[in-house]
Write an enzyme that holds these catalytic residues in place. Sequence first.
Site, PDB file in Angstrom:
ATOM      1  N   ARG A  82     -25.164  11.718 -24.842  1.00  0.00           N
ATOM      2  CA  ARG A  82     -24.672  10.787 -25.853  1.00  0.00           C
ATOM      3  C   ARG A  82     -24.863   9.347 -25.406  1.00  0.00           C
ATOM      4  O   ARG A  82     -25.234   8.474 -26.197  1.00  0.00           O
ATOM      5  CB  ARG A  82     -23.200  11.084 -26.164  1.00  0.00           C
ATOM      6  N   LYS A 184     -21.355   5.445 -29.168  1.00  0.00           N
ATOM      7  CA  LYS A 184     -20.087   5.066 -28.539  1.00  0.00           C
ATOM      8  C   LYS A 184     -20.257   3.684 -27.931  1.00  0.00           C
ATOM      9  O   LYS A 184     -20.675   3.546 -26.784  1.00  0.00           O
ATOM     10  CB  LYS A 184     -19.712   6.111 -27.485  1.00  0.00           C
ATOM     11  N   GLU A 220     -13.481   9.300 -39.872  1.00  0.00           N
ATOM     12  CA  GLU A 220     -12.709   9.640 -38.681  1.00  0.00           C
ATOM     13  C   GLU A 220     -11.661   8.568 -38.449  1.00  0.00           C
ATOM     14  O   GLU A 220     -11.452   7.716 -39.311  1.00  0.00           O
ATOM     15  CB  GLU A 220     -13.635   9.822 -37.476  1.00  0.00           C
TER      16      GLU A 220
END
Length: 341
Positions: A82, A184, A220
């Site tokens: 990620r 992220k 989210e």
Amino acid sequence: MEKKNIDWGNLTFSYQPTDYRFVANYKDGKWDEGELTTDSNIVLNECACVFQYAQECFEGLKAYTTEDGHIVAFRPDLNADRMYNSAERLEMPPYPKDKFLEAVDKVIMANEAWVPPFGSGASLYLRPYMFGSSPVIGVAPAEEYQFRILTTPVGPYFKSGIKPITIKVSDFDRAAPHGTGHIKAGLNYAMSLHAIITAHKEGFSENMYLDPATRTYVEETGGANFLFVTKDGTVVTPKSDSILPSVTRRSLMYIASEMLGMKTEERPVRFDEVKDFAECGLCGTAAVISPVGAINDHGNLIQFPSGMDEMGPVLKKLYDTITGIQQCKIEGPEGWVRVIK
Ligand SMILES: *Cc1c(COP(=O)(O)O)cnc(C)c1O
């Protein structure tokens, strides 16, 4: 090796410097070998790209002590993947995945005295991150970068334990379509700070963000993915290109379908169907699963049948299974637990 003298059972989710951190630098087109350092401070030029244009991404994972005394990390390979993707989206040179895993091992071993003992409920949180370190004034990616992993011992994320929380539907947006919601990066958090402070002032624990384009689908929260359970026991998670692909959520969905034989769906979830679900929870590394008891939609309260006292039965089953796998009490899928020692 003697453990630090810490009240392990009463740790909060806060930063406490440990003895070592891992540092690698990218210069002249390549990453150096990297090393452990005791220096918790970073000295950068005043014009470093990270300060001017927020060129930064990060990861978060935990290391634990198992009952038989091993130290393990949960699926760090997915964090390596990620972070690689986050770096590419931000025009940063990705940190090699094999080197990432080596650095995870090294920094955990160097801080072994800080890894909480089995049964304390605490863990050693690892925060890998990288940023543009060389000066930039005209908008452009940096030429030099630093990759670091800091570690800090943490207790459970939510102070109230696993009591259901009440969240609100936010009037702010988290991530634009075709934006950076799927990586992220600190920048996604900078713009969520005002929204979370606003929610806290109003007495809510978290924000539910809807899709900015139509405000009809659930995305989210600021730092956790949603899981819902239908009244007939299907586990549902929202699908959207602007949701961060949570390692916890992906693991829980796999556990639900492949280990527990539950029906699962990853699909767009309309906000107007949320009132019909039996259970709702937030998932992420920090809290694993936090049950949501109620959602406030501009004064209109959605209350889940699971109530405000405890986690609903399906989420509890998932929670017990994933934490059992993490602690090596339950055998999980091949390769999920990386044994460090
Ligand atoms: C980190 C993060 C999550 C949770 O991901 P995990 O890999 O499960 O820790 C969810 N949403 C956002 C926006 C995040 O940054």
